[in-house]
Design an enzyme around this catalytic site. Structure first.
Site, PDB file in Angstrom:
ATOM      1  N   HIS A  71       0.839  -1.194   0.000  1.00 24.94           N
ATOM      2  CA  HIS A  71       0.000   0.000   0.000  1.00 24.94           C
ATOM      3  C   HIS A  71       0.879   1.252   0.000  1.00 24.94           C
ATOM      4  CE1 HIS A  71      -2.708  -2.799   2.604  1.00 24.94           C
ATOM      5  NE2 HIS A  71      -2.803  -3.100   1.322  1.00 24.94           N
ATOM      6  N   TYR A 134       2.874   2.181  13.670  1.00 24.64           N
ATOM      7  CA  TYR A 134       3.334   3.212  12.748  1.00 24.64           C
ATOM      8  C   TYR A 134       2.686   4.555  13.056  1.00 24.64           C
ATOM      9  CZ  TYR A 134      -0.870   1.629  10.199  1.00 24.64           C
ATOM     10  OH  TYR A 134      -2.149   1.255   9.836  1.00 24.64           O
TER      11      TYR A 134
END
Length: 484
Positions: A71, A134
């Site tokens: 992605h 993240y």
């Protein structure tokens, strides 16, 4: 799981531009371990950009072999592992020469990676109970541009530790396209405001019609409007060049003009600075010699204190102060701007041709600045990325007066320069019935700081001759320009 304790904080570049691996110090004892997963001051000291994270996400994976990706999103990521271990694969899906480049490595709690906007991100867990975490510097939006690549793409040829046929993958990830069908992530855009003015037209000529350059006139985007913060998806922009301004220096001394000048030159710039700060945008703001009172002997440097005389100068000084609050800013101080449209040089050339002998001020000193030089200088700063701050940017050459410039225009167009009569500013405006703004008598700006970055503008006398030549070519019926 074995974690390497006691490593120094270091950074390692990868084969993908902007993708950087960081080794993190992890401190452990019989109780467990501790690490600083993200420490802004230390990371910036190692050269990581201040990417401004706004959200922290965690993906927990209970089985080894869980595979996710590839992605690419229009934001930056700081990727690390809280527990467990992953094999990570990153593919550059940005529009450009490194499109399709691949980098792979393993991450555990002692390693992290900075993933720049547009680089495809994927991973495969190598241990059970792996927590993948993240930081991102934007919130998900349905209007943003995303790109995806198939995990099994033959061109990327990622050597997954566990065969894809044996791991857990979502149906959506399995359906992603091959590289040849991927839509690249475009670069963040540059927004040029004031696109219909003299400088805006020069910027348009310099930057052209590149798809990531966006031009806006006041009709398109009014920086004084209350809806400015929501008028654009700001995270899509890397740079805002503010070439818009209220420049009617005398009208600014009237009640209505004062209001308009403060709105455009100060309040609107403050709004732009807030938007740029919140979204990690570089703000380029064009300022003026009018922020000085003109009493200094010698050239003004960027560190000289500002002391504007009139409303226009005061509003420009306020705008400079506002722009300076943006962490990523270039304030461009310039003077006596000449470009496409109505300006002093065109006026003098027309008077010369019509046989009119003008009276011109001879006690204001400075240099002409051609918009082509300003546009090229802005492009230079944004390309070479010198230290943020204020830069004087005018044409080069020996400072002169408005009267001497008028004489040069007459001479270069084949007319007698003696037709120009020089007068003081006081005498020139004697008897004026409308408000007159005070002018700085010295508008000469020192260019050493700009030239140290590697950019030296053209000599203003050479540019004047070139400008008059182009003016002549654009007006072939005006025969008296034949001597240019």
């Amino acid at each position: 799981m074995s974690i390497a304790f006691g490593k120094a904080l270091t950074r390692t570049k990868t084969t993908i531009p902007g993708l950087v691996v960081f080794d993190l110090p992890v401190h452990g004892d019989a109780r467990g371990w501790f690490k600083e997963n993200w420490q802004r001051e230390k990371m910036l000291a190692l050269g990581l950009e201040d990417f401004g994270p706004v959200q922290n996400n965690i993906s927990f994976n209970d089985q080894a072999g869980t595979t996710r990706g590839i992605h690419a999103e229009p934001w930056d990521k700081w990727v690390s592992v809280a527990t467990g271990r992953i094999f990570g694969a990153w593919v550059d899906l940005r529009d450009g020469p490194t499109f399709g480049a691949v980098y792979t490595t393993e991450l555990d709690p002692s390693r992290a990676i900075f993933v720049p906007r547009g680089v495809g991100n994927s991973y495969q867990t190598l241990e059970p109970d792996t927590a993948y975490t993240y930081l991102v510097n934007d919130h998900w939006s349905p209007d943003a541009e995303y790109s995806f690549l198939n995990l099994a793409d033959e061109t990327a040829a990622i050597d997954w530790p566990i065969a894809l046929s044996e791991v857990e993958i979502s149906a959506k990830d399995l359906a992603h396209p091959r590289l040849q069908d991927v839509h690249p992530i475009p670069p963040r855009k540059t927004l040029i405001l004031g696109a219909g003015g003299q400088l805006g037209l020069a910027l348009r000529a310099h930057y052209g019609d590149a798809p990531h350059i966006e031009y806006a006139t006041r009709t398109d985007l009014d920086i004084t409007a209350p809806g400015l913060p929501s008028a654009r998806r700001s995270r899509d922009y890397d740079t805002i060049i503010n070439a818009s301004a209220y420049t009617a220096v005398d009208t600014a001394e009237t009640p209505d003009g004062r209001t308009a000048a403060w709105a455009a030159n100060a309040t609107g710039v403050a709004a732009l600075a807030r938007i740029a700060t919140a979204n990690g945008i570089t703000l380029v703001h064009v300022s003026s010699d009018y922020v000085y009172d003109g009493t200094k002997h010698g050239e003004y440097t960027e560190t000289d204190p500002i002391s504007p005389l009139g409303v226009y100068g005061q509003t420009k000084a306020a705008g400079d102060t506002a722009a300076g609050t943006c962490p990523r800013h270039y304030i461009i101080r310039t003077s006596w701007v000449i470009g496409e449209g109505h300006n002093f040089v065109r006026t003098m050339a027309n008077l010369a041709e019509r046989g009119i002998n003008p009276t011109v001020v001879n006690d204001q000193t400075g240099r002409l600045t051609f918009t082509t030089d300003i546009a090229a200088g802005i492009h230079h700063l944004l390309t070479t990325h010198p230290e943020y701050g204020t830069y004087n940017l005018t044409s080069t050459g020996t400072p002169t007066t408005w009267a001497d410039i008028a004489r040069s225009v007459f001479e270069l167009t084949g007319h007698d320069p003696a037709r120009i009569t020089g007068v003081t500013t006081t005498d020139y405006f004697a008897g004026a019935t409308a408000p007159v703004a005070p002018r700085p008598h010295n508008s000469t700006l020192n260019l050493a700081k700009l030239e140290a970055t590697g950019y030296t503008p053209a000599n203003h006398r050479v540019s004047l001759a070139d400008y008059l030549t182009s003016l002549n070519h654009s007006r072939p019926s005006r025969s008296k320009f034949a001597g240019v």
